[in-house]
Design a protein around this motif. Structure first.
Motif, mmCIF file in Angstrom:
data_model
loop_
_atom_site.group_PDB
_atom_site.id
_atom_site.type_symbol
_atom_site.label_atom_id
_atom_site.label_comp_id
_atom_site.label_asym_id
_atom_site.label_seq_id
_atom_site.Cartn_x
_atom_site.Cartn_y
_atom_site.Cartn_z
ATOM 1 N N PRO A 35 35.490 41.165 42.561
ATOM 2 C CA PRO A 35 35.543 41.521 43.908
ATOM 3 C C PRO A 35 34.699 40.855 44.844
ATOM 4 C CG PRO A 35 34.884 43.455 42.487
ATOM 5 C CD PRO A 35 35.054 42.224 41.530
ATOM 6 N N GLU A 36 34.761 40.536 45.959
ATOM 7 C CA GLU A 36 33.987 39.542 46.909
ATOM 8 C C GLU A 36 33.339 40.613 47.507
ATOM 9 O OE1 GLU A 36 35.306 36.245 49.312
ATOM 10 O OE2 GLU A 36 37.082 36.044 47.850
ATOM 11 N N LEU A 38 31.233 41.425 50.848
ATOM 12 C CA LEU A 38 31.264 40.633 52.091
ATOM 13 C C LEU A 38 30.352 41.636 52.979
ATOM 14 C CD1 LEU A 38 34.872 39.732 52.585
ATOM 15 C CD2 LEU A 38 33.028 38.191 51.811
ATOM 16 N N HIS A 100 32.472 47.476 52.027
ATOM 17 C CA HIS A 100 33.430 46.716 51.383
ATOM 18 C C HIS A 100 34.340 46.237 52.604
ATOM 19 C CE1 HIS A 100 31.248 47.279 47.892
ATOM 20 N NE2 HIS A 100 31.483 48.434 48.149
ATOM 21 N N ASP A 102 36.387 44.046 53.753
ATOM 22 C CA ASP A 102 37.707 43.307 53.479
ATOM 23 C C ASP A 102 38.649 43.829 52.327
ATOM 24 O OD1 ASP A 102 39.830 41.523 53.548
ATOM 25 O OD2 ASP A 102 38.736 39.918 53.979
ATOM 26 N N LYS A 103 39.648 44.806 52.527
ATOM 27 C CA LYS A 103 40.360 45.260 51.572
ATOM 28 C C LYS A 103 41.256 44.379 50.650
ATOM 29 C CE LYS A 103 44.581 48.249 51.689
ATOM 30 N NZ LYS A 103 45.335 46.878 50.909
ATOM 31 N N ALA A 104 41.546 43.541 51.369
ATOM 32 C CA ALA A 104 42.316 42.248 50.607
ATOM 33 C C ALA A 104 41.544 41.619 49.438
ATOM 34 C CB ALA A 104 42.786 41.226 51.521
ATOM 35 N N LYS A 105 40.414 41.176 49.731
ATOM 36 C CA LYS A 105 39.358 40.647 48.916
ATOM 37 C C LYS A 105 38.473 41.643 48.119
ATOM 38 C CE LYS A 105 38.607 36.554 52.007
ATOM 39 N NZ LYS A 105 37.316 35.727 52.701
ATOM 40 N N PHE A 106 38.369 42.747 48.478
ATOM 41 C CA PHE A 106 37.583 43.506 47.724
ATOM 42 C C PHE A 106 38.550 44.246 46.652
ATOM 43 C CE2 PHE A 106 35.033 47.259 46.427
ATOM 44 C CZ PHE A 106 33.958 46.456 45.875
ATOM 45 N N ASP A 108 42.219 44.859 46.651
ATOM 46 C CA ASP A 108 43.594 44.424 46.405
ATOM 47 C C ASP A 108 43.284 43.305 45.481
ATOM 48 O OD1 ASP A 108 44.523 46.028 48.337
ATOM 49 O OD2 ASP A 108 44.985 44.326 49.938
ATOM 50 N N SER A 109 42.635 42.455 45.251
ATOM 51 C CA SER A 109 42.410 41.412 44.197
ATOM 52 C C SER A 109 42.239 41.939 42.751
ATOM 53 C CB SER A 109 41.285 40.583 44.304
ATOM 54 O OG SER A 109 40.009 41.239 44.256
#
Length: 131
Positions: A35-36, A38, A100, A102-106, A108-109
């Motif tokens: 997970p990214e 950010l 955290h 950004d839900k998509a980057k953290f 959802d991935s």
């Protein structure tokens, strides 16, 4: 029953039992995405629990938080490091999406990789979606 039929049956049985192992040898596996981190999470590098516990237990923790907030009106959680966190998915100081962002980057991935559909967002609104 003849000896040949028994042997053929055993061969078919062994092939059927071992087929998942052979399939695993010829297919490639992709490692789970990292997970990214950010925003604040990239700078602070601490969370409610340590990284490995959060990966394994975050859904259990969120269920406990949900019950505590809804049933007991408790809004604060003291982590293993002694720091107090808001029991909230929303943005804000010391909350999940506060760090955290950004839900998509953290979120959802990893959820896409694991083929799971968490039901958090049926009630909670991702702040990035309403901006």
């Amino acid at each position: 029953m003849s000896k040949n039929m028994i042997m053929a049956g055993l061969v078919v049985f062994v092939l059927a039992v071992l087929s998942p192992f052979w399939l695993n040898l010829i297919t490639s596996t992709q490692a789970a995405p990292e997970p990214e981190l950010l925003g604040k999470a990239a700078k602070v590098k601490k969370c409610v629990l340590d990284k490995y516990e959060m990966r394994a237990e975050h859904m259990y923790l969120l269920d406990v938080w949900r019950d505590s907030v809804v049933r007991d009106a408790a809004r604060k959680y003291t982590g293993t490091n002694g720091e107090t966190f808001n029991m909230s998915l929303s943005t804000g100081e010391n909350s999940c999406l506060g760090c955290h962002e950004d839900k998509a980057k953290f979120c959802d991935s990893c959820h896409d990789y694991a083929s799971v559909s968490p039901y958090c967002w049926e009630c909670h609104t991702n702040p990035k979606e309403i901006e």
